[in-house]
Design an enzyme around this catalytic site. Structure first.
Site, PDB file in Angstrom:
ATOM      1  N   ASP A   1     -17.884 -30.821  30.746  1.00 37.92           N
ATOM      2  CA  ASP A   1     -16.822 -31.564  30.044  1.00 37.92           C
ATOM      3  C   ASP A   1     -17.149 -33.050  29.885  1.00 37.92           C
ATOM      4  OD1 ASP A   1     -16.457 -31.359  32.922  1.00 37.92           O
ATOM      5  OD2 ASP A   1     -14.528 -32.380  32.686  1.00 37.92           O
TER       6      ASP A   1
ATOM      7  N   HIS B   1     -17.948 -36.780  44.076  1.00 43.64           N
ATOM      8  CA  HIS B   1     -17.591 -35.580  43.316  1.00 43.64           C
ATOM      9  C   HIS B   1     -18.409 -34.411  43.861  1.00 43.64           C
ATOM     10  CE1 HIS B   1     -15.649 -33.559  40.096  1.00 43.64           C
ATOM     11  NE2 HIS B   1     -16.678 -33.477  39.283  1.00 43.64           N
TER      12      HIS B   1
ATOM     13  N   HIS C   1     -21.618 -37.835  35.312  1.00 44.22           N
ATOM     14  CA  HIS C   1     -22.213 -36.660  35.950  1.00 44.22           C
ATOM     15  C   HIS C   1     -22.377 -35.594  34.877  1.00 44.22           C
ATOM     16  CE1 HIS C   1     -17.943 -35.776  36.001  1.00 44.22           C
ATOM     17  NE2 HIS C   1     -18.145 -34.541  36.408  1.00 44.22           N
TER      18      HIS C   1
END
Ligand SMILES: [Zn+2]
Ligand SMILES: [Zn+2]
Length: 306
Positions: A63, A137, A59
């Protein structure tokens, strides 16, 4: 199949842990899963080499992708000519394109961006596949499973030579390929000397996710499951709110799936120096081997029958 943990931190890096990246060397094919900031330095530090042809993005949270521009720039300085494929969830092409061209320069080598959805075979490799799996998520996301083909059964050389009296030679390879051979007037079927097919290895990398059935399904008998374990039980509520998992939840997924090994990663800075709470929660819920890898940890994933 050698797996190197390049970045095991959650959203924010620490001096010990880099943001997410996992390097997989599968018989010389070099695959990079996620590419957090500083991933290229981790590749140098831990000697994985730079010859990556495929980057699999779970995704587009920073990060997991902010290492892409730097890595591409270094490829450029190194006069890379080989094409690079970046696979990312459906709907994120624009973000990946922005990352590729963020400095205004176009890479000297072709970059192919593919958008993937759960269920897709993303890469059809030699002897293995990389499949996208559904995760859960806060944005468009997928996980990835590296699934090896079955291997040929064991060849019983002793039986072939001593019981059946076949000399080592081309007949052996023919039998091992599954073809019958003629020997002293008799037909020898391959099953006589070749055991049943042996399963290959399965590696599952979730990226950021809540515990979910689709990951359980994809991780059935997996040889290594690398799962989001951002928090311990003390912050379970936070894990739920931010769509991450706790060590215990990751362990429950691994247990239900019958996975053999579980690597807990994406560790919150809250535990950066000491992930023991995450690990001990997980140990209570999973019978297999479970660990919190440090950055640089390398694992040669064994075959199921080894
Ligand atoms: Zn993350
Ligand atoms: Zn995320």
């Amino acid at each position: 199949m050698r797996v190197t943990f390049l970045g095991t931190s959650g959203a924010v890096p620490t001096t010990e842990r880099n943001p997410s990246a996992l390097f997989v060397n599968r018989d010389g094919d070099k695959l990079l899963f996620d590419c957090g900031e500083g991933t290229q330095r981790q590749m140098m530090r831990f000697g994985t080499g730079f010859a990556v042809d495929h980057v699999f993005v779970t995704h587009t949270h920073g990060d997991h992708v902010l290492g892409i521009p730097g890595l591409l720039q270094t490829f450029d300085f190194n006069d890379r000519e080989e094409p690079l494929a970046i696979h990312a969830p459906a709907g994120t092409r624009g973000t990946i394109e922005d990352l590729v061209s963020v400095t205004g320069d176009t890479p000297s080598f072709p970059v192919r961006i593919t958008q993937v959805s759960a269920g897709d075979t993303v890469l059809d490799g030699d002897g293995y596949e990389v499949r996208a799996i559904r995760t859960q998520h806060r944005c468009q996301s997928v996980g990835y499973a590296v699934v090896e083909d079955d291997r040929k059964g064991r060849f019983d050389r002793e039986k072939a030579e001593e019981e059946l009296g076949i000399e080592p030679g081309p007949k052996y390879s023919k039998l091992h390929r599954g073809e019958p051979v003629e020997h002293e007037g008799r037909t020898i079927q391959p099953e006589a000397v070749v055991g049943p097919d042996r399963p290959g290895r399965t590696l599952v990398y979730t990226g950021d996710t809540r515990p979910t059935d689709s990951v359980v399904e994809a991780s059935e008998d997996a040889d290594l499951l690398v799962h989001d374990a951002t928090f311990a039980d003390d912050w379970a509520e936070r894990a739920r709110k931010t769509a991450h998992a706790t060590g215990r939840e990751a362990a429950e997924v691994a247990q239900e799936a019958g996975a053999k090994r579980l690597a807990l990663t994406h560790i919150s800075t809250r535990y950066g120096g000491n992930p023991t709470p995450i690990l001990s929660d997980a140990r209570e819920a999973f019978d297999g081997e479970v660990f919190v890898p440090d950055d640089g940890r390398r694992i040669d994933v064994p075959f199921p029958d080894e």
